[in-house]
Design an enzyme around this catalytic site. Structure first.
Site, PDB file in Angstrom:
ATOM      1  N   TYR A  15     -17.739  -0.836 -25.508  1.00  0.00           N
ATOM      2  CA  TYR A  15     -18.568   0.351 -25.475  1.00  0.00           C
ATOM      3  C   TYR A  15     -19.188   0.570 -24.092  1.00  0.00           C
ATOM      4  O   TYR A  15     -19.264  -0.350 -23.277  1.00  0.00           O
ATOM      5  CB  TYR A  15     -19.686   0.227 -26.526  1.00  0.00           C
ATOM      6  CG  TYR A  15     -20.302   1.544 -26.895  1.00  0.00           C
ATOM      7  CD1 TYR A  15     -19.512   2.578 -27.396  1.00  0.00           C
ATOM      8  CD2 TYR A  15     -21.667   1.775 -26.736  1.00  0.00           C
ATOM      9  CE1 TYR A  15     -20.074   3.796 -27.742  1.00  0.00           C
ATOM     10  CE2 TYR A  15     -22.235   2.995 -27.080  1.00  0.00           C
ATOM     11  CZ  TYR A  15     -21.436   4.000 -27.573  1.00  0.00           C
ATOM     12  OH  TYR A  15     -21.991   5.210 -27.902  1.00  0.00           O
ATOM     13  N   ASN A  45     -25.550  11.473 -36.220  1.00  0.00           N
ATOM     14  CA  ASN A  45     -24.725  12.669 -36.399  1.00  0.00           C
ATOM     15  C   ASN A  45     -25.495  13.990 -36.328  1.00  0.00           C
ATOM     16  O   ASN A  45     -25.121  14.865 -35.545  1.00  0.00           O
ATOM     17  CB  ASN A  45     -23.938  12.571 -37.709  1.00  0.00           C
ATOM     18  CG  ASN A  45     -22.883  11.484 -37.641  1.00  0.00           C
ATOM     19  OD1 ASN A  45     -22.486  11.065 -36.549  1.00  0.00           O
ATOM     20  ND2 ASN A  45     -22.425  11.008 -38.781  1.00  0.00           N
ATOM     21  N   ASN A  97     -14.833  18.113 -40.308  1.00  0.00           N
ATOM     22  CA  ASN A  97     -15.335  17.477 -41.530  1.00  0.00           C
ATOM     23  C   ASN A  97     -16.009  16.126 -41.263  1.00  0.00           C
ATOM     24  O   ASN A  97     -16.367  15.416 -42.183  1.00  0.00           O
ATOM     25  CB  ASN A  97     -14.208  17.305 -42.554  1.00  0.00           C
ATOM     26  CG  ASN A  97     -13.040  16.515 -41.992  1.00  0.00           C
ATOM     27  OD1 ASN A  97     -12.679  16.715 -40.843  1.00  0.00           O
ATOM     28  ND2 ASN A  97     -12.459  15.643 -42.787  1.00  0.00           N
ATOM     29  N   GLY A 130     -19.122  13.687 -39.758  1.00  0.00           N
ATOM     30  CA  GLY A 130     -20.573  13.791 -39.918  1.00  0.00           C
ATOM     31  C   GLY A 130     -21.172  14.781 -38.928  1.00  0.00           C
ATOM     32  O   GLY A 130     -22.000  15.618 -39.280  1.00  0.00           O
ATOM     33  N   VAL A 131     -20.734  14.680 -37.679  1.00  0.00           N
ATOM     34  CA  VAL A 131     -21.226  15.614 -36.667  1.00  0.00           C
ATOM     35  C   VAL A 131     -20.777  17.035 -37.008  1.00  0.00           C
ATOM     36  O   VAL A 131     -21.561  17.988 -36.925  1.00  0.00           O
ATOM     37  CB  VAL A 131     -20.707  15.224 -35.259  1.00  0.00           C
ATOM     38  CG1 VAL A 131     -21.032  16.320 -34.253  1.00  0.00           C
ATOM     39  CG2 VAL A 131     -21.318  13.897 -34.821  1.00  0.00           C
ATOM     40  N   ARG A 175      -7.919  18.355 -40.099  1.00  0.00           N
ATOM     41  CA  ARG A 175      -6.531  17.946 -40.344  1.00  0.00           C
ATOM     42  C   ARG A 175      -6.188  18.237 -41.796  1.00  0.00           C
ATOM     43  O   ARG A 175      -7.023  18.026 -42.690  1.00  0.00           O
ATOM     44  CB  ARG A 175      -6.353  16.456 -40.041  1.00  0.00           C
ATOM     45  CG  ARG A 175      -6.084  16.210 -38.565  1.00  0.00           C
ATOM     46  CD  ARG A 175      -6.000  14.749 -38.280  1.00  0.00           C
ATOM     47  NE  ARG A 175      -7.203  14.084 -38.769  1.00  0.00           N
ATOM     48  CZ  ARG A 175      -7.344  12.769 -38.808  1.00  0.00           C
ATOM     49  NH1 ARG A 175      -6.354  12.003 -38.427  1.00  0.00           N
ATOM     50  NH2 ARG A 175      -8.463  12.237 -39.246  1.00  0.00           N
ATOM     51  N   TYR A 183     -17.167  14.590 -27.376  1.00  0.00           N
ATOM     52  CA  TYR A 183     -18.009  13.485 -27.840  1.00  0.00           C
ATOM     53  C   TYR A 183     -17.204  12.413 -28.549  1.00  0.00           C
ATOM     54  O   TYR A 183     -17.769  11.452 -29.088  1.00  0.00           O
ATOM     55  CB  TYR A 183     -19.143  14.004 -28.739  1.00  0.00           C
ATOM     56  CG  TYR A 183     -18.706  14.570 -30.081  1.00  0.00           C
ATOM     57  CD1 TYR A 183     -18.253  15.863 -30.183  1.00  0.00           C
ATOM     58  CD2 TYR A 183     -18.768  13.801 -31.239  1.00  0.00           C
ATOM     59  CE1 TYR A 183     -17.864  16.395 -31.409  1.00  0.00           C
ATOM     60  CE2 TYR A 183     -18.385  14.316 -32.472  1.00  0.00           C
ATOM     61  CZ  TYR A 183     -17.936  15.607 -32.549  1.00  0.00           C
ATOM     62  OH  TYR A 183     -17.541  16.134 -33.769  1.00  0.00           O
TER      63      TYR A 183
END
Lengths: 443, 443
Positions: free
Chosen positions: A107, A191, A219, A221-222, A242, A319
Site C-alpha cells: 500500500y 466509502n 455498484n 460501496g463508493v 459489469r 480511486y
C-alpha cells in the site's frame, strides 16, 4: 441475498467473551461480557482484577498474506490511563481493501511497528475504519467525552481490528450516536466519505444542480454512495456496471441502483458500444458542459471511455484500478478537450484535515438519521472471545481468494465486532490492482 | 547551421512586388514596393489606383494536404476601410504545426470559411501567428493606433499567411516595436507564450525559486523558451532530448541547451535508465517537493517516465505527442502520488483572455529587448510578389515530408514575409500525432 448483492460479502459476527482459563491467568482473573439482550446495556464488558481490561488485537510484525502475517494478540490494559487519553471499546470495524494491502506491504502508506501493546516483536495494528465506545476516561478529564460516547478514528492507521484501544484524545472524533447503529457509524468513513469528496472537490467549477457525472464500478460501496449523494444534491448520474451472469440479475442490479437514485445504469458492454456517446449526447442535451465529472475505479478501456464521454474541461478522478490496466490518455483528450486526470486517496484527504473529515462524517450521518442515505450493505463477521485466530485470519485472507462466507445470523449477544467488506470479486480485483499500482511506488 | 539545429528548419523569404501585368489588370494599374534599402522606409508599399491595395493570401476551401489544398489568391482592398478597422501589412508570419493540422482538418479548432476576400468558393485563411504594421486607419479613427505601429493577432484563427489584412480593431494587440525585429515579434505568441503559461499556471502551488521542473522535447521551440524563462525565474530544469546521430552532435546540443540555462540535459536513453531516478533524487535533494512540474510533448514511455520522476502532488502538462502513443498512467501514480495530468492548448488560453495574452507577450518582448531571452531560431521563407504558388505550398507541405530547405540569404528588400518552423523531424511527428489525437476528437 438481494440486498447484499455485489457490493458486499462475508460477515463474521463475534461475541467477545474472555475465557479466564486461557487468557486470564497472567492478569489474575476472568472478565465477562454481559449480553446486550440481558438489558444491562451499560455493563457489556467487565474488566479484570485491579481494573485491568483484557483486550485482543489482530497484529502483524512483517508484511505478508493476512493468513500468514496476522496474529491474534491478547493483552491487558491498565486502568491508569495516560493523561489526555481514553479507553475505547470497539463496536464495529470494517475490512477494506487498503487494510489488506497494508498487511501485504503493497500500500501507499506504511504502518508504524511498535511494542506498545506488548507483542514480543514490534507489530502494527491493521484496520483504518471503525466505531468505538468510550469505556473510560481519566478521572480529571475535561475532554468533553464521557463513558458511552461514540467516536471514530480521526486519521488512518488507527488500528481498528481490536477489541479495545487506548487512544489520545486528538486521535478520535466524537459522533452523535442518537438514531444510529454501530454498523452505520462504523462504515461511514471510507466509502461514503470518498464519494462525497470526489463529487464535491474535483470538478472545476464545482458541480451544480442538474450537472451530470459518470462512474464505473457503480455498484461498489463508493458507487452506491455517489448515486445517493449525487441524487440528494441534484446531480445526475450515468452508472456503469459489469453485466451479471444472467440478464435477470443484470436487470435486478440496474433496478436496485435506479432505486438508490441512479439516472442511467448501463453495462460495460453497453458503455463501450458506438451508440453510447449518442445516447449521452441525448441525455445531457441542454446541460452546459455535458458530462462534467467521471469517477473511475476500473482503469483500462473503461477509464478511457469515461474520458471520451466527458465534456470539454471535464475531470476524471481515479480511486481504484480493478482492471489492472493503466489509464491510457490520448494526447488529443488532454490538449483539445482540456480534460484533467487526478487521483483520489481518502487517507490523504482525511489525514490532511481532521476538521473537514468530522464535518463530512457528521453530514453523512445526519442524512442516514433522516433516512435519506441507505447503509452500505455489509456482511457481519462475528468475533467471540473464543474465536480462533484462524477464523479471523481466514476472514481477511478469504476475501482475496474468492472465499464467500454465508451471512450468519448474529448471536445477538456480547460485544459485536463487525467487518464490512465489498463484494468478494471486486475486493479481489482491487487487491490485485493495488498491488500492481504499488509496483510503481516501490520501484 | 549550428544555431538552427533541431528547433528550426526551412525559410522562404519573399519580396512582395506586384506584377502589374499579371495582377493589376482588373484594378487598373501597377503598384510597386519600394525597397527598404532605398531609405524611403515610409513608402515601402504603394497602393494601386484609386488607393486600392493589392494583396495576396494563401487560402484553402477544403481540407487536405497543404500542397493540394492551398491556393494563392490575389485580391484588392478598398481604401475605404470599414469603421473600427485598420489595414495591416504583414511583416512576418510563422508556420506552426497547428496551422498545417488546421489545413488538414485534423485540428481541434475548425476555421471559418467565407468569401470575404473574394475567393470564388468560401475559403479559410491559415496562419495563427505573425506581426503586422498598420498601413492605414480610417480618417476619424480614435483607436490609438497610427500608421507604422506594430500589432499581433489577439486570437487564433486570424489568418496570417497573407500580405495584407483588413482587421477590426479588437482583433489586434499593439506591441512596442522599439528595439525589436519583425522576427522577434512574429514568433513570440506561440512557443514562448506556451512555455511561459505552462511554467506559471499548472503547478499547485505555483513553482517558486529553486523548484525543479522536467521536460522532454527540450530542444523544441517551447523547450528552449522554457529553459530560458525557467532560468530567469530561478526554476531549475531537467531537459530530455533525443540523442543525435553521433555523440559529438549530442554533446553539442547538450552544450547549447546548457548555454541557454538548462541545469541538466539527458538523452531519452539516459532518461529511461534505472540510474536516472537516483540521479534525480541526488539533484533535487533539499528541494521540497522533488520535481514538481513536467512538460510533455512526446507521450508514450517518455511521458510515463516523466510521471514517475515527479514528486508527490506533481503536475504533468501535455502539449504535444511526438511519439504518437497515448500517455499511460498507472493507477498508483494517480492515487498514491497524487499526480495531476492536464493538457495545455495555447489557443484556449490565448482566446480566453486577450488581456492576459497582451501582458504575457509584452513581458516576453521586454526580456528580448533586454537581451535576456534569445530569439526562437527560425529559417526564413522568402515570398516575393512573383513567388509561384507552388513554392509557397511546397514550403508548407515540405515540412511534413522531411523536406529541408536551405537557409536562403534574405534579399533584404521589399516586404518580408517570414515563416518560422520547428525542426522538420519534430514537425513531422507532431503532425502525425495531432492526426492520431484528433481521431478521438472526431470519433
Amino acid at each position: 441475498m438481494a440486498t447484499v448483492r455485489a457490493a458486499t460479502a462475508p460477515v463474521l459476527r463475534t461475541s467477545l467473551r474472555p475465557s479466564s482459563a486461557r487468557y486470564c491467568g497472567r492478569i489474575g482473573g476472568g472478565g465477562g461480557a454481559t449480553s446486550r439482550m440481558t438489558g444491562v446495556a451499560s455493563v457489556r464488558w467487565k474488566s479484570g482484577p485491579y481494573g485491568y481490561t483484557q483486550a485482543k488485537a489482530l497484529v502483524f510484525s512483517q508484511y505478508g498474506e493476512p493468513k500468514d502475517a496476522l496474529k491474534l494478540h491478547t493483552h491487558s490494559i491498565s486502568p491508569n490511563l495516560p493523561s489526555s487519553s481514553v479507553l475505547l471499546r470497539t463496536l464495529a470495524a470494517s475490512i477494506n481493501p487498503a487494510d489488506v494491502n497494508t498487511i501485504q506491504g503493497t500500500y501507499g502508506a506504511k504502518p508504524t511497528f511498535s511494542s506498545l501493546i506488548g507483542t514480543s516483536e514490534p507489530s502494527a495494528l491493521p484496520g483504518n475504519e471503525g466505531v468505538f465506545e468510550i469505556a473510560s476516561t481519566p478521572p480529571s478529564s475535561s475532554s468533553g467525552l464521557v463513558k458511552g460516547d461514540w467516536v471514530i478514528p480521526a486519521k488512518t492507521g488507527f488500528g481498528t481490528w481490536r477489541t479495545h484501544a487506548v487512544a489520545p484524545l486528538e486521535s478520535v472524533i466524537k459522533v452523535e450516536k442518537e438514531g444510529l447503529s454501530p454498523i452505520q457509524v462504523g462504515t461511514v468513513s471510507v466509502n461514503p466519505c470518498s464519494a462525497y469528496r470526489m463529487l464535491r472537490d474535483y470538478a472545476t467549477p464545482p458541480l451544480r444542480e442538474g450537472d451530470w457525472f459518470i462512474q464505473n464500478g457503480a455498484n461498489s460501496g463508493v458507487g452506491r454512495a455517489a448515486i445517493q449523494l449525487g441524487r440528494l444534491w441534484g446531480y445526475r448520474s450515468i452508472n456503469v456496471i459489469r453485466a451479471r451472469e444472467n440478464p435477470e440479475d443484470t436487470k435486478a442490479l440496474k433496478d436496485e441502483l435506479a432505486a438508490l437514485g441512479a439516472d442511467r445504469v448501463v453495462t460495460e458492454e453497453e458503455f463501450l458500444a458506438r451508440e453510447f456517446r449518442d445516447a449521452v449526447a441525448e441525455w445531457t442535451r441542454g446541460s452546459g458542459g455535458g458530462v462534467r465529472l467521471g469517477l473511475n475505479c476500473v482503469g483500462g478501456k473503461s477509464a478511457q471511455n469515461i474520458a471520451k464521454t466527458l465534456g470539454t474541461s471535464g475531470t476524471m478522478v481515479t480511486y481504484g484500478g480493478m482492471a489492472r490496466q493503466p489509464v491510457a490518455l490520448p494526447t488529443g483528450l488532454l490538449i483539445f478537450k482540456d480534460l484533467r486526470f487526478v487521483g483520489f486517496w481518502l487517507s490523504r484527504w482525511a489525514d490532511g484535515d481532521t476538521t473537514a473529515k468530522a464535518r463530512t462524517v457528521n453530514e453523512i450521518l445526519d442524512l442516514i438519521r433522516q433516512g435519506k442515505f441507505r447503509d452500505t450493505p455489509v456482511v457481519d463477521v462475528p468475533w467471540n472471545w473464543e474465536t480462533e485466530e484462524n477464523t479471523l485470519k481466514e476472514a481477511v485472507q478469504g476475501t482475496l481468494e474468492g472465499f464467500r462466507a454465508v451471512l450468519i445470523e448474529a448471536e445477538a449477544s456480547y460485544l459485536v465486532h463487525l467487518f464490512n467488506m465489498r463484494s468478494v470479486a471486486m475486493f479481489k480485483e482491487l487487491y490485485l490492482t493495488a498491488l500492481l499500482a504499488c509496483e510503481f511506488m516501490i520501484a
